[in-house]
Every structure is written in structure tokens, then in C-alpha cells.
Design a protein around this motif. Structure first.
Motif, PDB file in Angstrom:
ATOM      1  N   LEU A   1      -7.051  -9.037 -10.340  1.00  0.00           N
ATOM      2  CA  LEU A   1      -7.817  -8.579  -9.179  1.00  0.00           C
ATOM      3  C   LEU A   1      -7.364  -9.254  -7.891  1.00  0.00           C
ATOM      4  CD1 LEU A   1     -11.486  -8.401 -10.531  1.00  0.00           C
ATOM      5  CD2 LEU A   1     -10.129  -6.511  -9.627  1.00  0.00           C
ATOM      6  N   ALA A   2      -6.870 -10.493  -7.999  1.00  0.00           N
ATOM      7  CA  ALA A   2      -6.459 -11.231  -6.808  1.00  0.00           C
ATOM      8  C   ALA A   2      -5.124 -10.747  -6.252  1.00  0.00           C
ATOM      9  CB  ALA A   2      -6.367 -12.721  -7.118  1.00  0.00           C
ATOM     10  N   GLY A   3      -4.497  -9.781  -6.913  1.00  0.00           N
ATOM     11  CA  GLY A   3      -3.241  -9.233  -6.399  1.00  0.00           C
ATOM     12  C   GLY A   3      -3.491  -8.250  -5.270  1.00  0.00           C
ATOM     13  N   VAL A   4      -4.000  -8.766  -4.159  1.00  0.00           N
ATOM     14  CA  VAL A   4      -4.384  -7.928  -3.022  1.00  0.00           C
ATOM     15  C   VAL A   4      -3.152  -7.587  -2.188  1.00  0.00           C
ATOM     16  CG1 VAL A   4      -5.819  -7.814  -0.951  1.00  0.00           C
ATOM     17  CG2 VAL A   4      -6.662  -8.985  -2.980  1.00  0.00           C
ATOM     18  N   ARG A   5      -3.055  -6.336  -1.780  1.00  0.00           N
ATOM     19  CA  ARG A   5      -1.970  -5.917  -0.892  1.00  0.00           C
ATOM     20  C   ARG A   5      -2.423  -6.103   0.550  1.00  0.00           C
ATOM     21  NH1 ARG A   5      -1.456  -5.477  -6.272  1.00  0.00           N
ATOM     22  NH2 ARG A   5       0.695  -4.956  -6.759  1.00  0.00           N
ATOM     23  N   GLY A   6      -1.449  -6.373   1.435  1.00  0.00           N
ATOM     24  CA  GLY A   6      -1.846  -6.628   2.816  1.00  0.00           C
ATOM     25  C   GLY A   6      -0.736  -6.415   3.819  1.00  0.00           C
ATOM     26  N   ALA A   7      -0.497  -7.451   4.634  1.00  0.00           N
ATOM     27  CA  ALA A   7       0.352  -7.327   5.814  1.00  0.00           C
ATOM     28  C   ALA A   7       1.786  -6.935   5.478  1.00  0.00           C
ATOM     29  CB  ALA A   7       0.338  -8.650   6.588  1.00  0.00           C
ATOM     30  N   VAL A   8       2.354  -7.514   4.430  1.00  0.00           N
ATOM     31  CA  VAL A   8       3.748  -7.221   4.090  1.00  0.00           C
ATOM     32  C   VAL A   8       3.896  -5.762   3.664  1.00  0.00           C
ATOM     33  CG1 VAL A   8       5.632  -7.751   2.509  1.00  0.00           C
ATOM     34  CG2 VAL A   8       4.291  -9.600   3.506  1.00  0.00           C
ATOM     35  N   THR A   9       2.953  -5.271   2.866  1.00  0.00           N
ATOM     36  CA  THR A   9       2.986  -3.860   2.465  1.00  0.00           C
ATOM     37  C   THR A   9       2.894  -2.955   3.683  1.00  0.00           C
ATOM     38  OG1 THR A   9       2.051  -4.277   0.275  1.00  0.00           O
ATOM     39  CG2 THR A   9       1.729  -2.078   1.186  1.00  0.00           C
ATOM     40  N   LEU A  10       1.997  -3.302   4.599  1.00  0.00           N
ATOM     41  CA  LEU A  10       1.838  -2.494   5.811  1.00  0.00           C
ATOM     42  C   LEU A  10       3.112  -2.497   6.637  1.00  0.00           C
ATOM     43  CD1 LEU A  10       0.212  -0.923   7.898  1.00  0.00           C
ATOM     44  CD2 LEU A  10      -0.660  -3.107   8.748  1.00  0.00           C
ATOM     45  N   ALA A  11       3.672  -3.690   6.861  1.00  0.00           N
ATOM     46  CA  ALA A  11       4.887  -3.779   7.666  1.00  0.00           C
ATOM     47  C   ALA A  11       6.036  -3.033   7.018  1.00  0.00           C
ATOM     48  CB  ALA A  11       5.262  -5.246   7.885  1.00  0.00           C
ATOM     49  N   GLY A  12       6.167  -3.186   5.709  1.00  0.00           N
ATOM     50  CA  GLY A  12       7.280  -2.541   5.019  1.00  0.00           C
ATOM     51  C   GLY A  12       7.196  -1.029   5.022  1.00  0.00           C
ATOM     52  N   ILE A  13       6.006  -0.490   4.749  1.00  0.00           N
ATOM     53  CA  ILE A  13       5.900   0.971   4.656  1.00  0.00           C
ATOM     54  C   ILE A  13       6.106   1.632   6.008  1.00  0.00           C
ATOM     55  CG2 ILE A  13       3.413   1.209   5.072  1.00  0.00           C
ATOM     56  CD1 ILE A  13       5.533   3.027   2.398  1.00  0.00           C
ATOM     57  N   LEU A  14       5.754   0.927   7.085  1.00  0.00           N
ATOM     58  CA  LEU A  14       5.946   1.501   8.407  1.00  0.00           C
ATOM     59  C   LEU A  14       7.408   1.475   8.846  1.00  0.00           C
ATOM     60  CD1 LEU A  14       2.820   0.086  10.284  1.00  0.00           C
ATOM     61  CD2 LEU A  14       3.209   2.425   9.519  1.00  0.00           C
ATOM     62  N   THR A  15       8.257   0.795   8.074  1.00  0.00           N
ATOM     63  CA  THR A  15       9.678   0.770   8.413  1.00  0.00           C
ATOM     64  C   THR A  15      10.446   1.907   7.753  1.00  0.00           C
ATOM     65  OG1 THR A  15      10.219  -0.707   6.578  1.00  0.00           O
ATOM     66  CG2 THR A  15       9.662  -1.739   8.684  1.00  0.00           C
TER      67      THR A  15
ATOM     68  N   LEU B   1       8.101   3.521  -2.325  1.00  0.00           N
ATOM     69  CA  LEU B   1       6.662   3.299  -2.209  1.00  0.00           C
ATOM     70  C   LEU B   1       6.191   2.273  -3.233  1.00  0.00           C
ATOM     71  CD1 LEU B   1       3.846   3.947  -1.148  1.00  0.00           C
ATOM     72  CD2 LEU B   1       3.798   5.956  -2.647  1.00  0.00           C
ATOM     73  N   ALA B   2       6.652   2.390  -4.479  1.00  0.00           N
ATOM     74  CA  ALA B   2       6.258   1.429  -5.518  1.00  0.00           C
ATOM     75  C   ALA B   2       6.737   0.024  -5.160  1.00  0.00           C
ATOM     76  CB  ALA B   2       6.826   1.863  -6.866  1.00  0.00           C
ATOM     77  N   ALA B   3       7.942  -0.074  -4.594  1.00  0.00           N
ATOM     78  CA  ALA B   3       8.480  -1.389  -4.242  1.00  0.00           C
ATOM     79  C   ALA B   3       7.659  -2.048  -3.142  1.00  0.00           C
ATOM     80  CB  ALA B   3       9.935  -1.252  -3.808  1.00  0.00           C
ATOM     81  N   ILE B   4       7.227  -1.277  -2.168  1.00  0.00           N
ATOM     82  CA  ILE B   4       6.544  -1.881  -1.024  1.00  0.00           C
ATOM     83  C   ILE B   4       5.082  -2.184  -1.326  1.00  0.00           C
ATOM     84  CG2 ILE B   4       5.719   0.177   0.167  1.00  0.00           C
ATOM     85  CD1 ILE B   4       7.274  -3.033   1.609  1.00  0.00           C
ATOM     86  N   ILE B   5       4.492  -1.509  -2.339  1.00  0.00           N
ATOM     87  CA  ILE B   5       3.115  -1.860  -2.702  1.00  0.00           C
ATOM     88  C   ILE B   5       3.083  -2.910  -3.814  1.00  0.00           C
ATOM     89  CG2 ILE B   5       2.125   0.345  -1.987  1.00  0.00           C
ATOM     90  CD1 ILE B   5       2.161   1.249  -4.863  1.00  0.00           C
ATOM     91  N   SER B   6       4.250  -3.365  -4.266  1.00  0.00           N
ATOM     92  CA  SER B   6       4.271  -4.396  -5.310  1.00  0.00           C
ATOM     93  C   SER B   6       3.984  -5.800  -4.777  1.00  0.00           C
ATOM     94  CB  SER B   6       5.615  -4.380  -6.053  1.00  0.00           C
ATOM     95  OG  SER B   6       6.683  -4.633  -5.178  1.00  0.00           O
ATOM     96  N   PRO B   7       4.410  -6.194  -3.535  1.00  0.00           N
ATOM     97  CA  PRO B   7       4.113  -7.558  -3.081  1.00  0.00           C
ATOM     98  C   PRO B   7       2.628  -7.748  -2.802  1.00  0.00           C
ATOM     99  CG  PRO B   7       5.935  -6.604  -1.832  1.00  0.00           C
ATOM    100  CD  PRO B   7       5.293  -5.498  -2.597  1.00  0.00           C
ATOM    101  N   THR B   8       2.132  -8.938  -3.108  1.00  0.00           N
ATOM    102  CA  THR B   8       0.760  -9.308  -2.796  1.00  0.00           C
ATOM    103  C   THR B   8       0.736 -10.102  -1.502  1.00  0.00           C
ATOM    104  OG1 THR B   8       1.013 -11.257  -4.214  1.00  0.00           O
ATOM    105  CG2 THR B   8       0.023  -9.301  -5.195  1.00  0.00           C
ATOM    106  N   ASP B   9      -0.453 -10.259  -0.944  1.00  0.00           N
ATOM    107  CA  ASP B   9      -0.586 -10.881   0.377  1.00  0.00           C
ATOM    108  C   ASP B   9      -1.444 -12.139   0.282  1.00  0.00           C
ATOM    109  OD1 ASP B   9      -0.545 -11.379   3.079  1.00  0.00           O
ATOM    110  OD2 ASP B   9      -2.172  -9.988   3.530  1.00  0.00           O
ATOM    111  N   PRO B  10      -0.864 -13.343   0.508  1.00  0.00           N
ATOM    112  CA  PRO B  10      -1.646 -14.573   0.387  1.00  0.00           C
ATOM    113  C   PRO B  10      -2.721 -14.701   1.452  1.00  0.00           C
ATOM    114  CG  PRO B  10       0.520 -15.037   1.323  1.00  0.00           C
ATOM    115  CD  PRO B  10       0.528 -13.595   0.909  1.00  0.00           C
ATOM    116  N   VAL B  11      -2.481 -14.115   2.639  1.00  0.00           N
ATOM    117  CA  VAL B  11      -3.475 -14.216   3.709  1.00  0.00           C
ATOM    118  C   VAL B  11      -4.727 -13.435   3.347  1.00  0.00           C
ATOM    119  CG1 VAL B  11      -3.940 -13.737   6.134  1.00  0.00           C
ATOM    120  CG2 VAL B  11      -1.688 -14.554   5.442  1.00  0.00           C
ATOM    121  N   ALA B  12      -4.528 -12.227   2.815  1.00  0.00           N
ATOM    122  CA  ALA B  12      -5.679 -11.434   2.398  1.00  0.00           C
ATOM    123  C   ALA B  12      -6.432 -12.127   1.264  1.00  0.00           C
ATOM    124  CB  ALA B  12      -5.218 -10.041   1.962  1.00  0.00           C
TER     125      ALA B  12
END
Length: 553
Positions: free
Chosen positions: A366-380, A118-129
Motif C-alpha cells: 500500500l505504501a507504494g504511492v505514485r507521485g511527482a516522478v510519475t507526473l513529471a515522466g508522463i508529461l514528457t 505507461l507501465a514504466a512511468i507508473i512503476s516508480p514510487t514517490d518518497p515525498v508522497a
């Protein structure tokens, strides 16, 4: 039929989100709007979408990461590479261990490997967000380059760490030595897979195009297949498919500097990829919204496993994890900027270096927003362990990750406007002079190419006077452009009345000139004399001009 209807409805929701985000009085980031629309769909329909982890990962992540690597501003990356790599790798490992242990301490019922995953998948930030927020807030370009570069590489490092954590959870065994060897192979094999696939496809495509011509539709389809091919090859050899997709995109960006594709291919391919990026990102957030009510209900059902019965503890966990992520990121950014300034001070002995302001550190955090990659990863996360028992705390982990995504978006939307107001950063180099120099050099290259073609063809043509007149007219327009860029008056002359033959000859000479301009711009790019953004801007101008000429025939 039900699956097709579901996909179409969700695509309509993505379109509606694009309309809503443009409303002047609404100040919300696009991902939040899409999540809300997905939740709204779930409240009035019962799609019952079941997301297969491997399929979901394959369909969404390779093209998105490939495009990020392809369009990454190379100059911004190389200028800020130390800070980017410190954030993309050091911060990810710091987050995995720090937040992983914190989650396990806070929720003892969640096994440590699952907490690490869980910590690993919420660590990446999302440039699109981040970009969706930056478009309204005006994040400084230099900070945006750092955030984009960080997001590109921390996707790979975070997902690789998650993969090791999941394997440990499935097998119950973790060997640091084996993990180090596996990590090295995953990195090297993944990068090589992406590079080799892209180069191999480029060589084969170039060979076919030279002998049989280029077909725009096929070229676009090939570019869509490259990230999936690189990903599947890497996964087949046990390497990182994520890194393969990223390296394939970066290789694609460098391969484009050869300028072998047709102008119409580049123009239409850019439009197609823009649509794919918007669609895939939108679908992922709409899916998150559609799944959110079910995720929350399932998480409430397992909240008792954490030692508490009140569902409000889910919100407390999300707040605590988001706070932990923010604190660790703030600390790491502070240390990273200190190291960067120390290195700059060593290079500039005797010169004063500015210390990073707290507002800059806070804005980066603050700009370290989580997004699509976190969502895709956790659902795997797998549904079961190797022995067939349910994967521990899977629903709880998905619920917590979804909460972190939403909360990070809200905090960035609220906090960044105050932090960014009046924030001063070291300015990006101003490239106006370099751009004018490149335009002049490109126009001069076009003049030489037109003159050479006119000289050759007029000697073998039965109409040398028409060739000479057409060449004089086209070259005169180029000279006017050079005079304007040099600051002289641009005395525009009216185009003479041309017969069809002279018009066709002028079109031929214009295309010759445009191709020479493009090759000169690419020569500047290969010599790193122009930033990537300027190269893309100039090449796009030339491509659009050539496309208009082709339509005029």
C-alpha cells in the motif's frame, strides 16, 4: 506577464496547501490537497498552461532526485540494500512487462510500446508522497528506510525503461541487443557523470575557498547548479540524466563528510533546499490539478478509440491498472521478503527466523504511492512521432497515469492506518550509546584543540593571563558536558563578567572547540561508526551553536 502571473498564483496555492495540511481535523495527504487546489484554479481561471516535456523534465526532476540522493540515510540503505535493490530494479522490470502487457490487452488501441512506456512511468514510487502520509500514520522507521531507498533507485530504473519504450514507439524498432548495450552505457555514463561533476565542482570550490574565502550565497548557488550540470552532461553524451542527478546527490552526501564548508553555509543551504523541495513538489501537484480537467476532457474525446463510448470506462481502466500494480507489488514483496529471510537463515544457521506477516507485506504494498516522478515522466511523452503524426494515445496515457497517482494516494491514506496499527517490525539498532560516545569523543577533541591553541597563542601574546583564563572557562564548560554524559552531576557555573577582550578570546576558543567537535563527528561518520541521521543531528547542533556565536560578535 501572463506566465509570471500564473507562476505566482500557483506558488500561492502551494503556500495555502501547506496551511491546509496542518489543520487538525483534516486528514489528507499534502499531494491530494495540492491537486484539489490546482483543479480549483482551473475551474475559475483559464491559464492555458502548455507544458513542454523536455523543459518540464529538466526543471523539476534533477533537483528533486539530487536532493533524495543527498539526504538518503546511508546506514538504512546499506542495512536493507538487498530488499531495496530487489524492489527498485526487479519490481520495476516485473511491473513494466506485467502491467504493460495487461494495459495493451485491456486497451488494444494503445500500441504495446506506449503501454510499456505507461507501465514504466507508473512503476516508480514517490518518497515525498509516502512521507506526507507517514508523518500522520507513524510508518516504522525501518520500513520507511526501505521505501525511501526503493523510491530513489526505482525513479532511475523506471524512467530509463520509459525512455526505451518511447524510442520504440517513435521509431517502430526495438533491438534487445542494442537496448542492452544502450542500457549499460546509460547506467555507467549517468553514474560517472554525476560523480565526476560533483567531485570536480568540489575540488574547484575548495581551491577557491582556501585562497579567497567562502561566500555562503555562492556556495548555495553552486549546490543548486550541480544537479542540472550533471543531468545536462549525461544527456549530452547519451547517458541517463536521471542517474546522473541521483549519483551526484549521493556523491554530495559523501563529500560533505570532509567538513570543509562553513557552518553558516550548511545551515542556510539546508533551509534553501527544504524550500525548493516543498516548492517544486507542490508546483508539480498543483500543475497536475490544473491540467486534470483538460486531460480528462481530451481523454474522453479519445475514449472511443478503446472500443467504448461511455467515459466511465476511464475510471474502470484506472481501477484495473491500480489493482494490477498492487497485485504485482504484493507478489514481488512477498517473494523479496522470503528471499531476505532465506539469506538471513543461511547466515544464522540454527537460529529461528521470523516469517514476514501478511500485514507487513500489505503495508509495503500500500505504501507504494505514485507521485511527482510519475507526473513529471508522463508529461514528457512527445507530442508527435518522427513522421509528424500525433503520438498515439498520449492524452489517454496521461489521464490514466494521473488517475493512478490520485487513486494510490487515496488508497494509502485509507488503508495504511488499519494495516500499520500494531504492526511490529525488527527494531532499528538503538544508537543512544553510540551518540553519547561520539559526543564525549567530540568534547575531548575540543578540549585538546583549545588547549593546543591556548598554549601556542599565550606564548606569543602580550596577554597570556587572559588567554589562560578564557581557555580555563571554555574547557570547564566542556568538562561539565562530559561529566553529564557520563552520568555525573552537571553543576552549571555562572559565567564571569567578561571584558570585551576576554569575550573575543573566548569566542575564538569556542570556535576552535566547535570545529574540533565537528571534525571528530565526521571522523566517526567516515569510519561508519555513526548512522547518517545522528551525524546530521550532531553537526547541525554544532553549526547552530557556531552561527549563534558569529552573530554575537
Amino acid at each position: 506577464m501572463q506566465a509570471i502571473s500564473t507562476i505566482l498564483i500557483m506558488l500561492v496555492a502551494v503556500v495555502i496547501s501547506g496551511v491546509i495540511v496542518r489543520m487538525p481535523r483534516l486528514s489528507l495527504p499534502l499531494p491530494l490537497i495540492q491537486i484539489a487546489l490546482g483543479a480549483g484554479l482551473a475551474s475559475v481561471t483559464d491559464f492555458g498552461v502548455r507544458l513542454e516535456p523536455d523543459v518540464f523534465f529538466l526543471l523539476f526532476l534533477p533537483p528533486l532526485l539530487f536532493l533524495d540522493g543527498w539526504r538518503m540515510p546511508k546506514e538504512g540503505f546499506f542495512r536493507n540494500k538487498a530488499t531495496i535493490l530487489e524492489l527498485a530494479f526487479g519490481l520495476v522490470f516485473f511491473t513494466v512487462f506485467g502491467v504493460g502487457y495487461f494495459i495493451h490487452w485491456m486497451i488494444p488501441s494503445m500500441p504495446l510500446p506506449v503501454a510499456f512506456a505507461l507501465a514504466a512511468i507508473i512503476s516508480p514510487t514517490d518518497p515525498v508522497a509516502v512521507s506526507s502520509i507517514a508523518g500522520r500514520l507513524g510508518i516504522p522507521k525501518r520500513l520507511m528506510h526501505i521505501l525511501e531507498g526503493e523510491a530513489l533507485f526505482n525513479d532511475a530504473s523506471g524512467l530509463v525503461c520509459m525512455r526505451f519504450a518511447v524510442v520504440a514507439a517513435l521509431t517502430g524498432v526495438f533491438s534487445p541487443a542494442e537496448a542492452a548495450v544502450s542500457f549499460l552505457w546509460m547506467v555507467v555514463g549517468g553514474i560517472l557523470s554525476g560523480v565526476l561533476v560533483t567531485l570536480g565542482v568540489g575540488i574547484a570550490k575548495g581551491w577557491v575557498s582556501r585562497r579567497f574565502g567562502e561566500e555562503t550565497g555562492s556556495e548555495i548557488l553552486i549546490s543548486l547548479l550541480i544537479p542540472f550540470s550533471a543531468y545536462l552532461l549525461a544527456e549530452e553524451i547519451g547517458a541517463s540524466g536521471i542517474l546522473a542527478a541521483v549519483s551526484a546527490g549521493m556523491t554530495m552526501g559523501f563529500s560533505e563528510l570532509r567538513g570543509q564548508d562553513l557552518a553558516s553555509t550548511r545551515v542556510q543551504r539546508a533551509v534553501v533546499w527544504d524550500a525548493i523541495q516543498f516548492t517544486l513538489n507542490g508546483l508539480m501537484f498543483v500543475l497536475l490539478g490544473e491540467q486534470l480537467p483538460h486531460i480528462v476532457r481530451r481523454a474522453i474525446g479519445v475514449v472511443g478509440e478503446t472500443g467504448h463510448t461511455d467515459p466511465v470506462w476511464l475510471l474502470i481502466y484506472v481501477l484495473a491498472i491500480t489493482l494490477a500494480l498492487g497485485v504485482l507489488r504484493y507478489l514481488w514483496v512477498w517473494v523479496s521478503l522470503k528471499l531476505t529471510i532465506f539469506r538471513m537463515g543461511q547466515r544464522r544457521a540454527g537460529q529461528k527466523t521470523n516469517r514476514p506477516s501478511r500485514r507487513l507485506i500489505m503495508a509495503t504494498s500500500l505504501a507504494g504511492v505514485r507521485g511527482a516522478v510519475t507526473l513529471a515522466g508522463i508529461l514528457t511523452l512527445p507530442f508527435t512521432l518522427n513522421d509528424g503524426t500525433p503520438f498515439p494515445a498520449r492524452d489517454l496515457a496521461i489521464c490514466l497515469a494521473a488517475g493512478v497517482i490520485i487513486l494510490s494516494l487515496i488508497l494509502a491514506s485509507i488503508g495504511l492506518p488499519f494495516v500499520l496499527k500494531g504492526l511490529q517490525l525488527p527494531p532499528e539498532p538503538h544508537h543512544a550509546r553510540e551518540e553519547d560516545h561520539a559526543r564525549i569523543a567530540a568534547a575531548e577533541a575540543a578540549l585538546r584543540a583549545i588547549e593546543a591553541r591556548e598554549h601556542v597563542l599565550s606564548t606569543i601574546s602580550e596577554e597570556p593571563d587572559i588567554w589562560a583564563a578564557a581557555a580555563a572557562h571554555v574547557m570547564d564548560r566542556y568538562r561539565q558536558r562530559i561529566d553529564a554524559l557520563d552520568g555525573e552531576d552537571d553543576a552549571e557555573t555562572g559565567a564571569p563578567n567578561l571584558n570585551r577582550r576576554q569575550f573575543a578570546i573566548e569566542l575564538d576558543l569556542w570556535k576552535t572547540g566547535l570545529n574540533a567537535e565537528r571534525q571528530e563527528i565526521y571522523r566517526f561518520a567516515r569510519g561508519r561508526q555513526l548512522p547518517g541521521e545522528t551525524v546530521n543531528k550532531l553537526v547541525r547542533e554544532i553549526d547552530l551553536m557556531e552561527t549563534r556565536l558569529n552573530e554575537a560578535v
